[in-house]
Design a protein around this motif. Structure first.
Motif, PDB file in Angstrom:
ATOM      1  N   ALA A  56      42.309  33.958  21.220  1.00 11.31           N
ATOM      2  CA  ALA A  56      41.058  34.613  20.825  1.00 11.31           C
ATOM      3  C   ALA A  56      40.324  35.179  22.037  1.00 11.31           C
ATOM      4  N   ALA A  57      40.287  34.417  23.117  1.00 10.67           N
ATOM      5  CA  ALA A  57      39.596  34.885  24.319  1.00 10.67           C
ATOM      6  C   ALA A  57      40.306  36.088  24.928  1.00 10.67           C
ATOM      7  N   MET A  58      41.636  36.096  24.938  1.00 10.72           N
ATOM      8  CA  MET A  58      42.383  37.219  25.495  1.00 10.72           C
ATOM      9  C   MET A  58      42.155  38.486  24.681  1.00 10.72           C
ATOM     10  N   ARG A  59      42.084  38.360  23.366  1.00 10.30           N
ATOM     11  CA  ARG A  59      41.792  39.527  22.522  1.00 10.30           C
ATOM     12  C   ARG A  59      40.421  40.103  22.857  1.00 10.30           C
ATOM     13  N   ARG A  60      39.454  39.226  23.042  1.00  9.19           N
ATOM     14  CA  ARG A  60      38.102  39.700  23.364  1.00  9.19           C
ATOM     15  C   ARG A  60      38.079  40.395  24.719  1.00  9.19           C
ATOM     16  N   LEU A  61      38.816  39.843  25.677  1.00 10.03           N
ATOM     17  CA  LEU A  61      38.857  40.460  27.006  1.00 10.03           C
ATOM     18  C   LEU A  61      39.487  41.853  26.949  1.00 10.03           C
ATOM     19  N   LEU A  62      40.597  41.997  26.233  1.00  3.94           N
ATOM     20  CA  LEU A  62      41.259  43.294  26.147  1.00  3.94           C
ATOM     21  C   LEU A  62      40.411  44.307  25.394  1.00  3.94           C
ATOM     22  N   ALA A  63      39.621  43.835  24.432  1.00  2.00           N
ATOM     23  CA  ALA A  63      38.719  44.741  23.710  1.00  2.00           C
ATOM     24  C   ALA A  63      37.613  45.254  24.633  1.00  2.00           C
ATOM     25  N   ARG A  64      37.267  44.456  25.636  1.00  2.00           N
ATOM     26  CA  ARG A  64      36.208  44.840  26.566  1.00  2.00           C
ATOM     27  C   ARG A  64      36.734  45.703  27.718  1.00  2.00           C
ATOM     28  N   ALA A  65      37.956  45.429  28.160  1.00  2.00           N
ATOM     29  CA  ALA A  65      38.486  46.131  29.340  1.00  2.00           C
ATOM     30  C   ALA A  65      40.005  46.187  29.266  1.00  2.00           C
ATOM     31  N   ASP A  66      40.538  47.368  28.993  1.00  2.00           N
ATOM     32  CA  ASP A  66      41.988  47.513  28.876  1.00  2.00           C
ATOM     33  C   ASP A  66      42.658  47.625  30.238  1.00  2.00           C
ATOM     34  N   ASP A  67      41.857  47.730  31.314  1.00  2.00           N
ATOM     35  CA  ASP A  67      42.428  47.889  32.647  1.00  2.00           C
ATOM     36  C   ASP A  67      42.542  46.569  33.412  1.00  2.00           C
ATOM     37  N   ILE A  68      42.438  45.451  32.731  1.00  2.00           N
ATOM     38  CA  ILE A  68      42.585  44.143  33.370  1.00  2.00           C
ATOM     39  C   ILE A  68      43.950  44.047  34.040  1.00  2.00           C
ATOM     40  N   ASP A  69      43.961  43.627  35.306  1.00  2.00           N
ATOM     41  CA  ASP A  69      45.249  43.465  35.983  1.00  2.00           C
ATOM     42  C   ASP A  69      45.474  42.042  36.496  1.00  2.00           C
ATOM     43  N   GLY A  70      44.589  41.133  36.136  1.00  2.00           N
ATOM     44  CA  GLY A  70      44.769  39.742  36.524  1.00  2.00           C
ATOM     45  C   GLY A  70      43.948  38.821  35.629  1.00  2.00           C
ATOM     46  N   VAL A  71      44.487  37.635  35.324  1.00  2.00           N
ATOM     47  CA  VAL A  71      43.781  36.659  34.481  1.00  2.00           C
ATOM     48  C   VAL A  71      43.994  35.262  35.048  1.00  2.00           C
ATOM     49  N   PHE A  72      42.896  34.519  35.176  1.00  2.00           N
ATOM     50  CA  PHE A  72      42.983  33.083  35.441  1.00  2.00           C
ATOM     51  C   PHE A  72      42.584  32.369  34.161  1.00  2.00           C
ATOM     52  N   ASP A  89      52.565  44.192  34.610  1.00  2.00           N
ATOM     53  CA  ASP A  89      51.320  44.893  34.269  1.00  2.00           C
ATOM     54  C   ASP A  89      50.071  44.143  34.711  1.00  2.00           C
ATOM     55  N   LEU A  90      50.144  42.848  34.720  1.00  2.00           N
ATOM     56  CA  LEU A  90      49.014  42.037  35.190  1.00  2.00           C
ATOM     57  C   LEU A  90      49.508  40.664  35.593  1.00  2.00           C
ATOM     58  N   GLY A  91      48.762  40.011  36.484  1.00  2.00           N
ATOM     59  CA  GLY A  91      49.106  38.666  36.917  1.00  2.00           C
ATOM     60  C   GLY A  91      48.391  37.634  36.069  1.00  2.00           C
ATOM     61  N   LEU A  92      49.022  36.475  35.890  1.00  2.00           N
ATOM     62  CA  LEU A  92      48.432  35.396  35.107  1.00  2.00           C
ATOM     63  C   LEU A  92      48.681  34.072  35.829  1.00  2.00           C
ATOM     64  N   VAL A  93      47.592  33.377  36.148  1.00  2.00           N
ATOM     65  CA  VAL A  93      47.695  32.054  36.773  1.00  2.00           C
ATOM     66  C   VAL A  93      46.876  31.082  35.941  1.00  2.00           C
ATOM     67  N   THR A  94      47.141  29.788  36.131  1.00  2.00           N
ATOM     68  CA  THR A  94      46.516  28.825  35.225  1.00  2.00           C
ATOM     69  C   THR A  94      46.313  27.459  35.886  1.00  2.00           C
ATOM     70  N   PHE A  95      46.031  26.465  35.056  1.00  2.00           N
ATOM     71  CA  PHE A  95      45.739  25.094  35.497  1.00  2.00           C
ATOM     72  C   PHE A  95      46.566  24.131  34.658  1.00  2.00           C
ATOM     73  N   ASP A  96      47.169  23.142  35.293  1.00  2.00           N
ATOM     74  CA  ASP A  96      48.014  22.089  34.702  1.00  2.00           C
ATOM     75  C   ASP A  96      49.478  22.500  34.753  1.00  2.00           C
ATOM     76  N   ASN A  97      50.262  21.669  35.405  1.00  2.00           N
ATOM     77  CA  ASN A  97      51.692  21.907  35.545  1.00  2.00           C
ATOM     78  C   ASN A  97      52.443  21.104  34.500  1.00  2.00           C
ATOM     79  N   ASP A  98      52.333  21.537  33.243  1.00  2.00           N
ATOM     80  CA  ASP A  98      52.992  20.845  32.137  1.00  2.00           C
ATOM     81  C   ASP A  98      54.020  21.767  31.496  1.00  2.00           C
ATOM     82  N   TYR A  99      54.541  21.366  30.328  1.00  2.00           N
ATOM     83  CA  TYR A  99      55.610  22.153  29.710  1.00  2.00           C
ATOM     84  C   TYR A  99      55.144  23.554  29.359  1.00  2.00           C
ATOM     85  N   ALA A 100      53.844  23.731  29.048  1.00  2.00           N
ATOM     86  CA  ALA A 100      53.353  25.057  28.681  1.00  2.00           C
ATOM     87  C   ALA A 100      53.468  26.022  29.852  1.00  2.00           C
ATOM     88  N   ALA A 101      53.158  25.554  31.061  1.00  2.00           N
ATOM     89  CA  ALA A 101      53.274  26.404  32.249  1.00  2.00           C
ATOM     90  C   ALA A 101      54.729  26.597  32.656  1.00  2.00           C
TER      91      ALA A 101
END
Length: 338
Positions: free
Chosen positions: A236-252, A276-288
């Protein structure tokens, strides 16, 4: 000497006779009293082993005024608890530590409507202390609980002022700042964040770390959307971000589960990570680890955090002196998704 047969459970008096000591000496050994000679201690333990004697737990509780039980309180709904691997690894650390003690663990998943009932249970003498994990801004009732029983938090309490709360945490600000810098170092300049809940210290601190990294680089910090540390929240948050700015090139994304949800949305919009864009996160679990691509992330020592929480709590129960705040180290696991 032989063990008693079923139906004739050995008694404390029989242990005393077999060890050649008094009944009170056996009682002192069972209750870990230091007022026992090494010779008597060895004789009693030998008799207990040979007879198969099991101390009466209820009697021990009455004698020591302890329940030999601690509670792990999770102020979340049940679905969130079982879906998030963070909880599993912290509980693993707690269980590993307790396996070498006489303490048992009671798990209390206390959704908002059950909070008052949980606090009444904890204050009624059912446990010797409590661990509180994943607490929110309304955690004052749990910090105030520390006036009644020893309490240790996993993470900085939101209402810690004046509470003298004990907690185990990582430096979420520094960790988020450092992993966001990985995006900046790759030349990303339109960097958004999917922040955690605004009523949790981890959510606020990771947001602050992201802001600090962008401020240092002179990059705008306007692209912020909050999630609830779940895949659905990340989507849901990613959809809102893309609706606000289609030129995003990085996400934390402030958690790997939210990053997982964000990836689903990015794919549906034809955006590839890291092309197209970089993506970094928190927690080194199976999802990452299992994401496509695997994600660069902050690893926090969750198993050790669980162990340390119990260690501090048991020291408090025994009247020991321990640091009020224990900070655990983090490290960045680089996988090229930035």
């Amino acid at each position: 000497m032989t063990r008693e047969q079923p139906g004739g459970a050995p008694t404390l008096e029989q242990v005393a006779k077999a060890a050649g000591v008094s009944r009170s000496t056996v009682s002192r050994v069972i209750n870990d009293s230091p007022k026992v000679t090494p010779e008597a201690l060895a004789a009693v333990k030998k008799a207990i082993d040979e007879l198969g004697y099991v101390p009466n737990r209820a009697a021990r509780i009455l004698a020591s005024r302890r329940t030999q039980s601690i509670a792990l309180v999770i102020p979340e709904n049940t679905a969130r608890f079982f879906a998030d691997p963070y909880f599993a690894t912290v509980v693993q650390g707690i269980a590993m530590y307790l396996s070498d003690t006489d303490y048992t663990l009671s798990l209390l998943i206390a959704a908002e409507k059950d909070g008052e009932k949980t606090r009444r249970y904890l204050q009624a003498g059912n446990v010797d202390g409590a661990l509180v994990l994943s607490h929110h801004s309304d955690d004052r009732s749990y910090t105030e609980l520390a006036r009644s029983i020893p309490v240790v938090f996993g993470g900085r309490p939101m209402s810690q002022e004046g509470s003298n709360a004990y907690y185990i945490d990582v430096d979420n600000v520094e960790a988020a700042r450092n992993v966001t810098r990985k995006l900046i170092q790759k030349g990303r300049r339109r960097i958004a964040t999917i922040a955690g809940p605004a009523d949790m210290s981890a959510g606020l601190d990771r947001l602050e770390g992201w802001r600090q990294a962008l401020d240092e680089a002179g990059i705008p910090t306007d692209l912020v959307e909050h999630g609830d540390f779940s895949p659905a929240g990340g989507e849901a948050a990613m959809r809102r971000l893309l609706a606000r700015a289609d030129d995003i090139d990085g996400v934390f994304a402030a958690s790997s589960l939210m990053a997982q949800g964000a990836l689903n949305v990015l794919r549906s919009h034809g955006k590839a990570v890291p092309h197209d864009l970089g993506l970094v996160t928190f927690d080194n679990d199976y999802a990452a680890e299992s994401s496509s691509p695997p994600l660069t992330t902050v690893e926090q020592p969750t198993v050790e955090q669980g162990r340390r929480m119990v260690d501090v709590l048991l020291h408090l129960i025994d009247g020991g002196t321990v640091p009020q705040i224990t900070m655990m180290p983090t490290r960045i696991i680089e996988r090229g998704s930035e």
